[in-house]
Write an enzyme that holds these catalytic residues in place. Structure first.
Site, mmCIF file in Angstrom:
data_model
loop_
_atom_site.group_PDB
_atom_site.id
_atom_site.type_symbol
_atom_site.label_atom_id
_atom_site.label_comp_id
_atom_site.label_asym_id
_atom_site.label_seq_id
_atom_site.Cartn_x
_atom_site.Cartn_y
_atom_site.Cartn_z
ATOM 1 N N ASP A 196 0.866 -1.191 0.000
ATOM 2 C CA ASP A 196 0.000 0.000 0.000
ATOM 3 C C ASP A 196 0.901 1.239 0.000
ATOM 4 O O ASP A 196 1.287 1.726 -1.055
ATOM 5 C CB ASP A 196 -0.943 -0.039 1.204
ATOM 6 C CG ASP A 196 -1.765 1.235 1.342
ATOM 7 O OD1 ASP A 196 -1.794 2.029 0.386
ATOM 8 O OD2 ASP A 196 -2.375 1.466 2.411
ATOM 9 N N LYS A 221 -5.096 3.341 -4.825
ATOM 10 C CA LYS A 221 -5.844 4.437 -4.210
ATOM 11 C C LYS A 221 -5.913 5.602 -5.193
ATOM 12 O O LYS A 221 -4.879 6.167 -5.561
ATOM 13 C CB LYS A 221 -5.170 4.874 -2.909
ATOM 14 C CG LYS A 221 -5.225 3.800 -1.820
ATOM 15 C CD LYS A 221 -4.601 4.267 -0.521
ATOM 16 C CE LYS A 221 -4.828 3.246 0.584
ATOM 17 N NZ LYS A 221 -4.124 3.597 1.838
ATOM 18 N N GLN A 237 -7.814 6.074 1.552
ATOM 19 C CA GLN A 237 -6.796 6.957 2.136
ATOM 20 C C GLN A 237 -7.401 7.715 3.315
ATOM 21 O O GLN A 237 -6.984 8.812 3.633
ATOM 22 C CB GLN A 237 -6.316 7.917 1.035
ATOM 23 C CG GLN A 237 -4.961 8.530 1.288
ATOM 24 C CD GLN A 237 -3.869 7.516 1.264
ATOM 25 O OE1 GLN A 237 -3.386 7.190 0.225
ATOM 26 N NE2 GLN A 237 -3.489 7.025 2.400
HETATM 27 C C1 MUC Z 1 -4.547 2.283 4.848
HETATM 28 O O1 MUC Z 1 -4.912 1.421 4.050
HETATM 29 O O2 MUC Z 1 -3.398 2.236 5.232
HETATM 30 C C2 MUC Z 1 -4.120 4.684 6.890
HETATM 31 C C3 MUC Z 1 -3.077 5.514 6.611
HETATM 32 C C4 MUC Z 1 -3.202 5.879 5.262
HETATM 33 O O3 MUC Z 1 -2.448 6.626 4.617
HETATM 34 O O4 MUC Z 1 -4.267 5.267 4.701
HETATM 35 C C5 MUC Z 1 -4.980 4.613 5.728
HETATM 36 C C6 MUC Z 1 -5.539 3.303 5.317
HETATM 37 MG MG MG Z 2 -3.006 0.317 4.092
#
Ligand code: MUC
Ligand code: MG
Length: 370
Positions: free
Chosen positions: A242, A266, A294
Site C-alpha cells: 500500500d 488508491k 486513504q
Molecule cells: C490504509 O490502508 O493504510 C491509513 C493511513 C493511510 O495513509 O491510509 C490509511 C488506510
Molecule cells: Mg493500508
C-alpha cells in the site's frame, strides 16, 4: 477548452469517530478541495487528503503546490491534454495526493464536457461496487460491535482489520474474536501499516492460520527488504503493498523485487490515469488488487467507486468505501448510499460529486468566500 482558474481550498471537518492505526490517527479531515475552472464554465473538483504520516504531505504544502508550481502547469492547458499536463506535474517529485487530486479533477471536466459518467469513459465494466469497511483500533468488543453493526445496517461482509500493535496477542485475539462473531462467510484481511517487524508478522501469520484471512497489507516496513522477502515467501496469503507502492514505479519495484504479491490502488494518490497503469500491471502479472481507502471523504470515496466500477479487475474484490461514515459531516451535496453491501457508481456526467456551497463555506479554513 482551457483551464483558467486553479483553486486550492483547505477545509477541516472533525471525525465523529477518530480513526486509529499503527502509523497514526485521524481526528480531523484537514483536506484540500481542488477546483479547476475552464473558459467554458465547466468546473472539475476532487478531494486531496494529505497524510503526513504516510507520504509527508500537509494541508499547507498541498495548497502551496497547487497555487504555485502546479498552477503554472495547469493554467491555460486543455484538460484533454492529460499526457502533457502530467509531464509538467511530474517535474515535481512525490506529492502523490496532490497529483492524484488534479488528475481526478481533470477527468471530472472531461466527463462533464462529454456529458458522460467517468466510470463509463474509463471502462464501464459495472455500475456497482462491493464495499469493505476498515476497522480502526478500539477495544476488541467495540471493534466486534462495529463490524456486526455495519453488517446489519449496510450489509457489509468484508472488513479490513487494522493491526500492527504489541503485544502480538492483542491483534491475534482480535482476529479470532472477529472471525467468531462474523462467521465463516465474512471476508477478513489485515493491514499493519508497517507496525511489526517481518519476523513478528510471520508469527502473526502462523497464529492466525486457519482463520481464513485473505490479505495482509504492509505487515512491516517494505524498506527492510530481506525481512519482507522472507515474509512474502512464507506467507500463504497475498502480501499487499500500500504505502510502499504510491506510484506505478514503486508498485513495479515492490512486486519485481519480491516485496509484495498484491497491490492496493488508491485514486487519492494515483488518480485515474496512473491507477489504470497500476491496474494493468497487476492484471498482466495475475496479482490481485484492492481499491484502498486513504481515509477518504465522500468526495474521495466517489472517485474510488468510479475507478472500481470501470474495470473487471478493479471490481473483483470489495473496495474500501465506508470510512466517510466516521466523519461528523462532509462537503458533498448528495450523500453516498451503501445498501446490500454495495455502492452504485454515479450516473451523472463527470465523476459525479456536487459540493454543497453552505457546507464548503462552513468548513473552509482560508477565510475566503465563493
Ligand atoms: C490504509 O490502508 O493504510 C491509513 C493511513 C493511510 O495513509 O491510509 C490509511 C488506510
Ligand atoms: Mg493500508
Amino acid at each position: 477548452m482551457i483551464i483558467e482558474r486553479v483553486e486550492a481550498i483547505p477545509y477541516r471537518i472533525p471525525m465523529r469517530k477518530p480513526l486509529h492505526f499503527a502509523s497514526g490517527a485521524v481526528h480531523h479531515m484537514d483536506n484540500v478541495l481542488v477546483r479547476l475552472t475552464t473558459d467554458t464554465g465547466i468546473v472539475g473538483v476532487a478531494d486531496i487528503p494529505p497524510r503526513p504520516y504516510t507520504y509527508g504531505e500537509t494541508q499547507a504544502g498541498v495548497v502551496a503546490l497547487l497555487e504555485g508550481l502546479f498552477s503554472d502547469a495547469l493554467m491555460g492547458a486543455d484538460p484533454l491534454d492529460r499526457g502533457r499536463i502530467h509531464a509538467a506535474l511530474n517535474r515535481t517529485v512525490g506529492n502523490f495526493a496532490t497529483r492524484g487530486g488534479v488528475d481526478v479533477a481533470l477527468w471530472d471536466i472531461i466527463g462533464i464536457s462529454l456529458d458522460t459518467p467517468v466510470h463509463r469513459l474509463l471502462g464501464g465494466f459495472t455500475d456497482s461496487v462491493r464495499v469493505s469497511h476498515m476497522l480502526g483500533f478500539a477495544p476488541v468488543d467495540e471493534m466486534v460491535e462495529e463490524a456486526l453493526r455495519y453488517r446489519e445496517v449496510y450489509g457489509i461482509t468484508a472488513f479490513k482489520i487494522k493491526v500492527g500493535r504489541y503485544p502480538l496477542s492483542l491483534d491475534i485475539d482480535l482476529c479470532r474474536a472477529l472471525r467468531e462473531a462474523l462467521g465463516t462467510e465474512a471476508e477478513l484481511y489485515l493491514d499493519a501499516n508497517r507496525g511489526w517487524t517481518a519476523a513478528d508478522a510471520v508469527r502473526v501469520l502462523d497464529a492466525t492460520d486457519g482463520l481464513g484471512l485473505t490479505f495482509f497489507e504492509e505487515p512491516n516496513d517494505a524498506k527492510e527488504v530481506l525481512g519482507r522477502r522472507r515474509l512474502v515467501q512464507l506467507s500463504r496469503i497475498p502480501i499487499v503493498a500500500d504505502e510502499s507502492a504510491p506510484s506505478l514505479g514503486d508498485a513495479a519495484r515492490e512486486v519485481q523485487t519480491g516485496g509484495a504479491t498484491a497491490l492496493s490502488i488508491k485514486t487519492a494518490r494515483t488518480g485515474f490515469t496512473e491507477s489504470q497503469k497500476v491496474l494493468a500491471y497487476a492484471e498482466a502479472l495475475g496479482l490481485e488488487v484492492i481499491m484502498g481507502n486513504q481515509i477518504d471523504t465522500q468526495i474521495g470515496s466517489t472517485a474510488t467507486v468510479v475507478f472500481g466500477a470501470a474495470f473487471a479487475h478493479s471490481s473483483r474484490n470489495p473496495a474500501e468505501l465506508s470510512n466517510f461514515l466516521d466523519m461528523a459531516d462532509d462537503l458533498i451535496a448528495e450523500p453516498i448510499e451503501i445498501s446490500d453491501g454495495s455502492v452504485l457508481a454515479p450516473r451523472v456526467p463527470g465523476v459525479g460529486v456536487r459540493i454543497d456551497p453552505e457546507k464548503l463555506a462552513r468548513y473552509r479554513v482560508d477565510g475566503k468566500k465563493d
